[in-house]
Each structure stands twice: as structure tokens, then as C-alpha cells.
Design a protein around this motif. Structure first.
Motif, PDB file in Angstrom:
ATOM      1  N   THR A   1      11.002  52.729  30.694  1.00 21.83           N
ATOM      2  CA  THR A   1      10.740  51.397  29.873  1.00 21.83           C
ATOM      3  C   THR A   1      11.750  50.729  29.183  1.00 21.83           C
ATOM      4  N   ASP A   2      12.711  51.183  28.948  1.00 28.54           N
ATOM      5  CA  ASP A   2      13.767  50.545  28.100  1.00 28.54           C
ATOM      6  C   ASP A   2      13.243  50.201  26.589  1.00 28.54           C
ATOM      7  N   HIS A   3      12.347  51.276  26.202  1.00 26.92           N
ATOM      8  CA  HIS A   3      11.735  51.227  24.993  1.00 26.92           C
ATOM      9  C   HIS A   3      12.825  50.779  24.017  1.00 26.92           C
TER      10      HIS A   3
ATOM     11  N   VAL B   1      20.400  49.819  35.857  1.00 22.52           N
ATOM     12  CA  VAL B   1      19.419  49.995  34.953  1.00 22.52           C
ATOM     13  C   VAL B   1      18.528  48.587  34.814  1.00 22.52           C
ATOM     14  N   HIS B   2      17.319  48.739  34.240  1.00 18.13           N
ATOM     15  CA  HIS B   2      16.533  47.586  34.229  1.00 18.13           C
ATOM     16  C   HIS B   2      16.713  46.378  34.947  1.00 18.13           C
ATOM     17  N   LEU B   3      16.606  46.472  36.379  1.00 20.07           N
ATOM     18  CA  LEU B   3      16.753  45.548  37.149  1.00 20.07           C
ATOM     19  C   LEU B   3      15.616  44.620  37.152  1.00 20.07           C
TER      20      LEU B   3
ATOM     21  N   MET C   1      13.248  57.652  31.894  1.00 20.82           N
ATOM     22  CA  MET C   1      14.901  57.720  31.812  1.00 20.82           C
ATOM     23  C   MET C   1      15.548  56.694  30.776  1.00 20.82           C
ATOM     24  N   HIS C   2      14.685  55.950  30.206  1.00 20.72           N
ATOM     25  CA  HIS C   2      15.511  54.841  29.418  1.00 20.72           C
ATOM     26  C   HIS C   2      14.743  54.433  28.311  1.00 20.72           C
ATOM     27  N   THR C   3      15.138  55.177  27.263  1.00 19.47           N
ATOM     28  CA  THR C   3      14.668  54.861  25.810  1.00 19.47           C
ATOM     29  C   THR C   3      15.780  54.588  24.809  1.00 19.47           C
ATOM     30  N   HIS C   4      15.406  54.065  23.687  1.00 23.82           N
ATOM     31  CA  HIS C   4      16.391  53.761  22.578  1.00 23.82           C
ATOM     32  C   HIS C   4      15.470  54.049  21.253  1.00 23.82           C
ATOM     33  N   LEU C   5      15.678  55.319  21.092  1.00 27.46           N
ATOM     34  CA  LEU C   5      14.790  55.872  19.746  1.00 27.46           C
ATOM     35  C   LEU C   5      16.195  55.944  18.627  1.00 27.46           C
TER      36      LEU C   5
ATOM     37  N   PHE D   1      26.119  58.789  32.471  1.00 29.10           N
ATOM     38  CA  PHE D   1      26.594  58.172  31.587  1.00 29.10           C
ATOM     39  C   PHE D   1      26.435  56.729  31.564  1.00 29.10           C
ATOM     40  N   LYS D   2      26.385  55.878  30.585  1.00 25.79           N
ATOM     41  CA  LYS D   2      25.962  54.521  30.978  1.00 25.79           C
ATOM     42  C   LYS D   2      27.175  53.667  30.588  1.00 25.79           C
ATOM     43  N   THR D   3      27.189  52.426  31.301  1.00 28.67           N
ATOM     44  CA  THR D   3      28.178  51.362  31.133  1.00 28.67           C
ATOM     45  C   THR D   3      27.459  50.244  30.907  1.00 28.67           C
TER      46      THR D   3
HETATM   47 ZN   LIG Z   1      18.601  49.780  27.373  1.00 29.98          ZN
END
Ligand SMILES: [Zn+2]
Length: 460
Positions: A313-315, A237-239, A57-61, A148-150
Motif C-alpha cells: 500500500t505505501d500507507h 518499491v511503489h513502481l 510489505m510497505h507501511t509507514h505507521l 533494507f531500503k534506500t
Molecule cells: Zn513508502
């Protein structure tokens, strides 16, 4: 049938049983103790678990950030993920200044088109809230963006203020979307960063010291309070630490719907990594930063008890040479982020299931089923059932491995897990009813992944 999977053991959050699986046209069409009918291809799963494919659920490509761009694009990133048993991601489309949500979504769709090897969706990060943008949220939901992310951190770049968060929460809740929050106190951190740099404290470890656990706990607690005022559920996210987890727990104990994910790095690595010799600490510069080891046990307890529901992952990979070194003289210039898209299932299986911190059912829940349920992908994804997409990881619990940047498929020159040894890895990975990876060989084709319109999310 196109594929028959024979002799596997199917695992979902509630099931653990031996059965064959029949696949046709990308879907699971039959599950039975023994399927005798023929298939074009038979995959033997003897001794293997059959998991629903991992969902990240959490990637940055292919994301421009801090004067650089994350080094995996949608082709290299999804191929690497597939090698690790992941068959679906939801990446972040980041709204640029003055951009509409439609422009934002289209820009990210263009990055993925022709490249992604399995299905994907997008969250949109709202960084420039105007009245117009607020009114575009229902249309974005109709186009399948249902989260949506903030950012409460990254002052002067991505950060929004509390009033904007409140408005986004109200509008999203009305529109069937979930708000994800990066919870760190950006104002205090911004000051601490400048203060440390002024004192010539420029080494990578000061990145961690500039953003203490209290900055995360405060922002988490504030996010919860604002969500309660807006009457809207939230997803943190990413606690990364016990102090922030306590805030989530307090809210959940009151019956307020707060959800949270953590990531492998916060369960395995620690602040000590920043003290590695030379500039090595830069490899772990991410936000929130790695914490003291004493946070590991409470996070695992949160995963086991249900206070944490998802592992992503927050990849966000940046090469050590050529990207991370932008901050050689100033930690605040080190691009924030680290790779991990390929190793999530292996790491969590080994640390969680092998070390008896969570059951194999809970493992599947955390890496696939709950992400699918919370984010509008279930039951097409996130389970092994007749009618669901044939996105599967055939996972051999006895397969040993050592993680190395050299043998990983991520397009980045290091891994934070270099030399990590574990047991349990995918043998065959299937997506959209096609074998994507078999015994470490990629058999898919770039571009075969589809953009998935996610369903509206209503949690209260
Ligand atoms: Zn992230």
C-alpha cells in the motif's frame, strides 16, 4: 482444537479446493475435507474463500516526516488493516542522522510494542551510511531485519548517492538481505521543484509535474545497473508507471533478479485527481505521484505476467485538515503520502479478480504469498498449510461495500477512494489463531502482535 473453520474454499497461488481447517495454539494443525472433531469455536465459512491473511510489505505507521507525523500509529493502523483482511505488515524503521541500525530498530520496536494487533516486522531505511553502519548490517540481519531500503529521491533528507547504494547492495547481498529502492531521480526533481515554486506554480498538481515518469524510469534503470555491478538482487518499491516497468522487464528478461511492487493507487487513481477543485489535489500528493491513466493497463499486464510480483500500500496517512494543509501555499510543503492499509485486498480483488485482469490465485500470490516468500516470512506466513501460522482472511466474494472515510478505521480524515463501490470483502479475519475481526467488529487486543524475526534472504 481452538477453532475449526468449516466449509470454506481454500485459495493459495496453486490451490482452489473446499476443506475444513483446524487451528490450535496459533497454528493450522489440520486440513481435511471434513473435520469431525470438536473445537472451542466453530467459524462457518460457507460461501467464503479462505485466503492466507494479507501481508503488507510497505507501511509507514507513526513516522515523522516533512514536519509532521503519519496519523496512524501501530494500534490504529493495524486495527484498520485487520478490518481489510491484512494480518501482517513490514513497516519501515527510518535511520536518523548518526543513528546506529540497532538504535533505529529499537526505536521502531518501541512504537509497535503494546500496540500492534497482529505480527509485524521491520525493514530499515539506511539514510546515513558510514563505515560503522555498513558493518552493522549482519547484526541487523541476525535480529530479523532482512531487508533494507534506500532512497534515490528526497534530496537533502533521505536520499543517498550511487556509491552508498553500491556499498549497501554488496554488503546486504553478502549478509542475506534484500535491498529495496525508492527509484526517482532526486537531483533533477529537487531542481524542478525549486524552479516551479520560483514561477509561483504552487498548487498540488505541480507536485506531479515536478517528478515526471522519466525521473522514475531513469532511477529504476540506474538502480538496475548498480545492482548488476554489485551482483545483488533488488526490489523496486511503489513502481508507478509503464516506463519504469520497462526497465524492470528488460533486466528480468536478461535473467537478472529484479523484483518490483506496485500499489492500488497506481492502478486505480490518476493524474486527473490532482486537478480536483480547491486544495483537494493535496490528498493525492505522494511520491512517485499518480500517473496518467494510460499506465493502468501495462501495470495490470505486469501483475498478470509476473514482471510485478507484489502489491503493497505505501500507507502513509496525513490528515487533510491540519497536516496536508501545511502546503497550502507551496506544494513542496505538503506531507507526501496517502492512506490505504485498510482497503488493499478489497480494491485489488474488485479491480483485479472481478474485472478478470488476474485470477483469484494470482490475487493471493500478489497480496500475501510472494511478499512472504521474498521477505523471509514463508511458509509460516503467506499460505494455508498444516504448520503455518493461523493468519487467515475469510473473504466473502459476494459482499458489496462502499468505501468511506467515515466508515473506514484508519485514523485519518479522508480516503482517496471516497465513494468507491465494489464487491468482495472479509467476513472474518483470524490472526495467531484468534478471531480478530468478525462481521466488521474488532475482537482483538492491542499489543497481541509479535515482532517477527525474518529469515535471511538469498535470491541469487
Ligand atoms: Zn513508502
Amino acid at each position: 482444537m481452538d477453532i475449526k473453520i468449516a466449509n470454506g474454499r481454500i485459495i493459495t497461488p496453486t490451490d482452489n479446493y473446499r476443506a475444513d481447517i483446524g487451528i490450535r495454539k496459533g497454528k493450522i494443525v489440520e486440513i481435511a475435507k471434513r473435520i469431525s472433531g470438536g473445537a472451542k469455536e466453530v467459524v462457518d465459512a460457507t460461501g467464503a474463500y479462505v485466503f492466507p491473511g494479507g501481508i503488507d510489505m510497505h507501511t509507514h505507521l507513526d513516522m515523522p516526516f516533512m514536519g509532521s507525523s503519519s496519523s496512524d500509529d501501530f494500534e490504529t493502523g493495524t486495527i484498520a488493516a485487520a478490518h481489510g483482511g491484512t494480518t501482517c505488515i513490514v513497516d519501515f524503521a527510518i535511520q536518523g542522522k548518526g543513528q546506529s541500525l540497532k538504535q533505529t530498530l529499537n526505536a521502531w520496536k518501541a512504537k509497535a510494542r503494546g500496540k500492534a494487533v497482529f505480527d509485524y516486522g521491520f525493514h530499515i531505511a539506511i539514510c546515513d551510511l558510514t563505515h560503522k553502519v555498513l558493518n552493522e548490517i549482519p547484526q541487523a540481519v541476525a535480529e530479523g531485519v532482512t531487508s533494507f531500503k534506500t532512497f534515490l529521491a528526497y534530496k537533502g533528507a533521505l536520499m543517498i548517492d550511487d556509491g552508498a547504494l553500491f556499498q549497501i547492495l554488496r554488503q546486504c547481498n553478502k549478509s542475506g538481505a534484500l535491498v529495496m529502492i525508492h527509484a526517482e531521480n532526486g537531483d533533477v526533481i529537487d531542481f524542478m521543484v525549486k524552479d516551479l515554486i520560483a514561477q509561483k506554480k504552487t498548487a498540488p498538481k505541480y507536485h506531479a509535474l515536478s517528478r515526471p515518469a522519466a525521473a522514475e524510469a531513469e532511477a529504476t534503470s540506474r538502480a538496475v545497473a548498480i545492482a548488476e555491478m554489485a551482483g545483488a538482487p533488488i526490489y523496486i518499491v511503489h513502481l508507478s508507471c509503464k516506463d519504469a516497468l520497462e526497465k524492470v522487464k528488460e533486466a528480468r528478461d536478461r535473467g537478472f533478479p529484479v523484483f518490483a511492487e506496485t500499489c492500488p493507487q497506481y492502478l486505480i487513481l490518476s493524474y486527473k485527481n490532482y486537478e480536483e477543485p480547491g486544495f483537494n489535489g493535496a490528498k493525492y500528493v505522494m511520491s512517485p505521484p499518480l500517473r496518467d491513466r494510460s499506465n493502468h493497463a501495462p501495470l495490470w499486464q505486469g501483475l498478470a505476467s509476473g514482471d510485478l510480483q507484489v502489491i503493497s500500500t505505501d500507507h502513509c496517512p496525513f490528515n487533510f485538515k491540519g497536516q496536508k494543509d501545511l502546503g497550502k501555499k507551496d506544494f513542496s510543503q505538503i506531507p507526501n503520502g496517502a492512506p490505504g492499509i485498510e482497503n488493499r485486498l478489497c480494491l485489488i480483488y474488485n479491480e483485479g479478480v472481478n474485472k478478470k485482469r488476474i485470477s483469484v490465485n494470482r490475487f493471493v500470490d500478489l497480496v500475501s504469498t510472494t511478499p512472504a516468500k521474498l521477505f523471509g516470512l514463508y511458509p509460516e506466513k503467506g499460505t494455508v498449510a498444516v504448520g503455518s501460522d493461523a493468519d487467515l482472511a475469510l473473504f466473502d466474494p459476494k459482499k458489496s461495500y462502499t468505501i468511506r472515510a467515515k466508515t473506514n478505521h484508519q485514523n485519518v480524515d479522508y480516503t482517496p477512494y471516497e465513494g468507491y463501490k465494489g464487491k468482495g470483502a472479509p467476513r472474518v479475519v483470524i490472526a495467531q489463531g484468534r478471531v480478530l475481526v468478525k462481521d466488521g467488529k474488532f475482537l482483538g487486543r492491542p499489543g497481541q502482535g509479535r515482532y517477527i524475526k525474518r529469515k535471511p534472504i538469498r535470491l541469487i
